[in-house]
Design an enzyme around this catalytic site. Structure first.
Site, PDB file in Angstrom:
ATOM      1  N   ASN A  13       5.048  -2.825   5.397  1.00 21.52           N
ATOM      2  CA  ASN A  13       5.146  -3.554   4.127  1.00 21.52           C
ATOM      3  C   ASN A  13       6.545  -3.292   3.584  1.00 21.52           C
ATOM      4  OD1 ASN A  13       5.006  -4.557   1.568  1.00 21.52           O
ATOM      5  ND2 ASN A  13       3.486  -3.080   0.814  1.00 21.52           N
ATOM      6  N   LYS A  15       7.929  -4.501   1.048  1.00 20.73           N
ATOM      7  CA  LYS A  15       8.008  -4.600  -0.421  1.00 20.73           C
ATOM      8  C   LYS A  15       9.213  -5.483  -0.793  1.00 20.73           C
ATOM      9  CE  LYS A  15       5.551  -0.261  -0.591  1.00 20.73           C
ATOM     10  NZ  LYS A  15       5.208   0.957  -1.312  1.00 20.73           N
ATOM     11  N   HIS A  99      -2.486  -4.811  -3.435  1.00 18.31           N
ATOM     12  CA  HIS A  99      -1.665  -3.594  -3.316  1.00 18.31           C
ATOM     13  C   HIS A  99      -1.576  -2.909  -4.673  1.00 18.31           C
ATOM     14  CE1 HIS A  99       1.755  -0.964  -2.669  1.00 18.31           C
ATOM     15  NE2 HIS A  99       1.492  -1.072  -1.372  1.00 18.31           N
ATOM     16  N   GLU A 101       0.813  -1.655  -6.209  1.00 17.61           N
ATOM     17  CA  GLU A 101       1.958  -2.073  -7.033  1.00 17.61           C
ATOM     18  C   GLU A 101       1.662  -3.402  -7.731  1.00 17.61           C
ATOM     19  OE1 GLU A 101       4.791  -1.652  -3.889  1.00 17.61           O
ATOM     20  OE2 GLU A 101       4.509   0.517  -3.965  1.00 17.61           O
ATOM     21  N   GLU A 171      -4.820   3.445   0.415  1.00 13.64           N
ATOM     22  CA  GLU A 171      -3.510   3.911  -0.029  1.00 13.64           C
ATOM     23  C   GLU A 171      -3.655   4.658  -1.349  1.00 13.64           C
ATOM     24  OE1 GLU A 171      -0.250   1.267   1.960  1.00 13.64           O
ATOM     25  OE2 GLU A 171      -0.626   0.630  -0.077  1.00 13.64           O
ATOM     26  N   GLY A 177       5.280   6.284  -1.630  1.00 14.35           N
ATOM     27  CA  GLY A 177       6.696   6.426  -1.959  1.00 14.35           C
ATOM     28  C   GLY A 177       7.060   7.770  -2.551  1.00 14.35           C
ATOM     29  N   SER A 217       3.354   7.317   2.268  1.00 18.96           N
ATOM     30  CA  SER A 217       4.302   8.271   2.857  1.00 18.96           C
ATOM     31  C   SER A 217       3.986   8.602   4.322  1.00 18.96           C
ATOM     32  CB  SER A 217       4.388   9.557   2.020  1.00 18.96           C
ATOM     33  OG  SER A 217       4.873   9.252   0.724  1.00 18.96           O
TER      34      SER A 217
END
Ligand code: 13P
Length: 260
Positions: A13, A15, A99, A101, A171, A177, A217
């Site tokens: 991904n 992003k 997701h 985010e 996730e 991240g 990560s």
């Protein structure tokens, strides 16, 4: 459950990173480094703007193309959105939905994630539904309850036949991240619980074929241990998917003897 039925998936991904020029450079490097038979399904999900170029570069390669989101309608007055049919026309086989985010910054809910997933599957795309708890949820011991709620909402428009076009991605938000990965045992425990929840809804047989990825990560160093967990069938990779060598390292770990 017998995991040999499940082909592992390593998905990148990207992003909001890498415009067309950088996309070309990364994909050329990736295709040069990747073995002809990587031993797992490999997927990259670049920004929308890169999709036509990426589709052209990936023709005849073992790498499939996906997108990072889609709308639930196939056309209409939805400024800034992209339809599942458009993604398919651009050469995508898969799309990420829900997701964290999107949930955190753009108001995505379980309900809208569910509508996007159903539309994607209806269009013949594979939908990658992301679920995962925040740090506060985890500290409150709520991780399974949160994942169960996100799963129920996300899968609300998916029947047993549709499930074969769904991939789950666990996730944990606190691992995305941050360099802080869930331990392999911890990630494996939640993925096992997700499979159990899917079995309750769709039956053992369907759940045994469902691919569940870990994301947060994941990198070329910790991938082997995470992928060795019996209910983790691959990875959804952010940062480490932006460098060909690191992404290939994860793909190689996936193919190692004894991992899957
Ligand atoms: P990182 O691998 O950068 O933690 O991102 C994970 C992720 O959000 C993939 O969708």
């Amino acid at each position: 459950m017998d995991r040999s039925r499940r082909t592992p998936v390593i998905a990148g991904n990207w992003k909001m990173n890498l415009g067309p020029a950088a996309c070309r450079a990364l994909l050329e490097e990736l295709l040069a480094e990747l073995p002809a038979d990587p031993g797992c399904e490999v997927l990259v999900c670049p920004p929308y703007l890169d999709l036509p170029l990426a589709a052209e570069l990936l023709v005849g390669s073992p790498v499939a193309l996906g997108a990072q989101n889609c709308h639930w309608e196939n056309a209409g007055a939805y400024t800034g959105e992209i339809a599942p049919a458009m993604l398919r026309e651009a050469g995508c086989r898969a799309v990420i939905v829900g997701h964290s985010e999107r949930r955190q910054y753009f108001g995505e809910t379980d309900e809208t994630a569910g509508r996007r997933l159903a539309a994607a599957v209806e269009e013949g795309l594979t939908g990658i539904l992301c679920v995962g708890e925040s740090l506060a949820d985890r500290e409150a011991g709520e991780e399974l309850a949160v994942c169960a709620r996100q799963l129920a909402g996300g899968l609300s428009g998916i029947d047993a036949a549709g499930l074969s076009r769904v991939i789950l991605a666990y996730e944990p938000v606190w691992a995305i991240g941050t360099g802080r990965t869930a331990t392999a045992e911890e990630a494996g425990r939640v993925c096992r619980a997700l499979r159990r929840m899917a079995a309750e809804r769709y039956g053992e047989e369907a759940a045994a074929g469902l691919r569940i990825l870990y994301g947060g990560s994941m990198n070329e160093k910790n991938a082997r241990e995470l992928l060795a967990q019996p209910d983790i069938d691959g990875g959804l990779i952010g940062g480490a998917a932006l460098a060909a060598g690191r992404f290939c390292g994860i793909i190689a770990a996936c193919g190692e003897e004894g991992v899957l």
